[in-house]
Design an enzyme around this catalytic site. Sequence first.
Site, mmCIF file in Angstrom:
data_model
loop_
_atom_site.group_PDB
_atom_site.id
_atom_site.type_symbol
_atom_site.label_atom_id
_atom_site.label_comp_id
_atom_site.label_asym_id
_atom_site.label_seq_id
_atom_site.Cartn_x
_atom_site.Cartn_y
_atom_site.Cartn_z
ATOM 1 N N LEU A 71 0.834 -1.367 -0.239
ATOM 2 C CA LEU A 71 -0.107 0.141 -0.109
ATOM 3 C C LEU A 71 0.893 1.264 0.218
ATOM 4 C CD1 LEU A 71 -1.965 -1.491 2.747
ATOM 5 C CD2 LEU A 71 -2.718 -1.062 0.434
ATOM 6 N N LYS A 177 15.115 -0.613 5.580
ATOM 7 C CA LYS A 177 15.454 0.254 4.359
ATOM 8 C C LYS A 177 14.987 1.576 4.191
ATOM 9 C CE LYS A 177 12.319 0.996 0.687
ATOM 10 N NZ LYS A 177 12.514 0.668 -0.128
#
Length: 304
Positions: A71, A177
Site C-alpha cells: 500500500l 529500508k
Amino acid sequence: MTEVSTMHIGFLGLGNMGGPMACNLLKAGHRVTVFDPSAQAVAALVEAGATSASSPAAVAQADVEAIVTMLPAAAQVKQVYQGNDGLLAHIGQGVLLIDCSTIDPLSAREVATLALAQGNPMLDAPVSGGTGGAAAGTLTFMVGGPASAFDQAGPILSAMGKNLVHCGDSGNGQVAKIANNMLLGISMIGVAEAMALGVSLGMDAKVLAGVINTSSGRCWSSEINNPFPGVLANAPASRGYSGGFGTDLMLKDLGLATEAAKHVRQPVLLGAAAQQLYQSFSQQGNGGLDFSAIIKLYRRDAEA
Ligand code: NAD
C-alpha cells in the site's frame, strides 16, 4: 523433483509494485484473491488468473492462509488492517500477515502488536529493487518479525524476490529500508555534486565517472545510476530522467527516516539536508523525475 507446496494467498494493493508481485505469486502456482479500490488494477490481475474480492474483509474471509499488502503509506496500512471493514476484524487465527509497504517503523510495530495479540503472526517486509525487480521477481525483502513467521513466509516471498533478509524483531524491516534509502538519497547528492564540480572544472563526464568508479568514491549512485546525462546509456539521466525511482518516492522515504530519527533523538544531519533538497526540487515540479535529476540543482547548463 521436489514438490513446491502452493497456498491460497490474499493480496491487497495492486499498484506499480503490488500488481507484478501478485502476478509472480500466480506464476509460482499459488491461488491469489485480490482487492484494490482501482477496478482497472483488479481487472489486470483477474485476467492473469486471480479471484477478486470486494473489500479487505472479503479477502480475510476467503479462507486464505496468508495475506500480503503493498500500500502507498501508513494511513492506508492502518485503514486496511485496523478499519471496521479491515483485515484484523475479520481474519481467522493463525493467518500469516505480510506488509510489504514502506512505512514508519512505529506504525509497523503498532499494527503487528495488534495482529499478534489476536493470534496472527505479522511481518513487515518492505522491498528494494523497484518496479523492474517487482516484475522480474528479483526484489530484496527486508523483514522484521518473529523468526517462525519469517520461515513460514519463505515460499511466498521467494516467489516475488531473490534476497530475503531477516532483520530482527517487528519494525526492523522498515528500519533497514529507511536507513538504506537515506544513505542512497545522500549518496546521490554527493555524486551529483562531485560530477558537476568535475565537469565545471573541465573534465569529461565519462572519464570522471570512470575514475570515481575505480576509486574510493564509487557507490551505486556513481556506478549504476550516474546522474550525469550520457555517462551510462541505460540510466534515467540519459533519457530525460524518466523511469527509475521517482524524486517524490525518495522524498517519502527521507521523510520517514527523519521522522523516525526524531522519536529516538538521533541526529541525521545529512539525511535532513537531503530531505530538504529533494523537497525543494519536488516543489519546482520535478517530483516525477528519477531522483538522480537532483543534479539539475548544480548545473547551470541543465534545462529547467
Ligand atoms: P502505487 O501508488 O502504484 O500503488 C498503490 C496501490 O494501492 C494502488 O493500486 C492503490 O489503488 C492501492 N490502494 C490504495 N488504498 C488502498 C486500500 N485501502 N486497499 C487496497 N488497496 C489500496 O504505489 P507503488 O509504487 O506500488 O508503491 C507501493 C509501496 O511500495 C509504497 O509503500 C512504496 O513506498 C513502496 N515502494 C515502491 C517502489 C517503487 O519503485 N514504486 C520501490 C520500493 C518500495
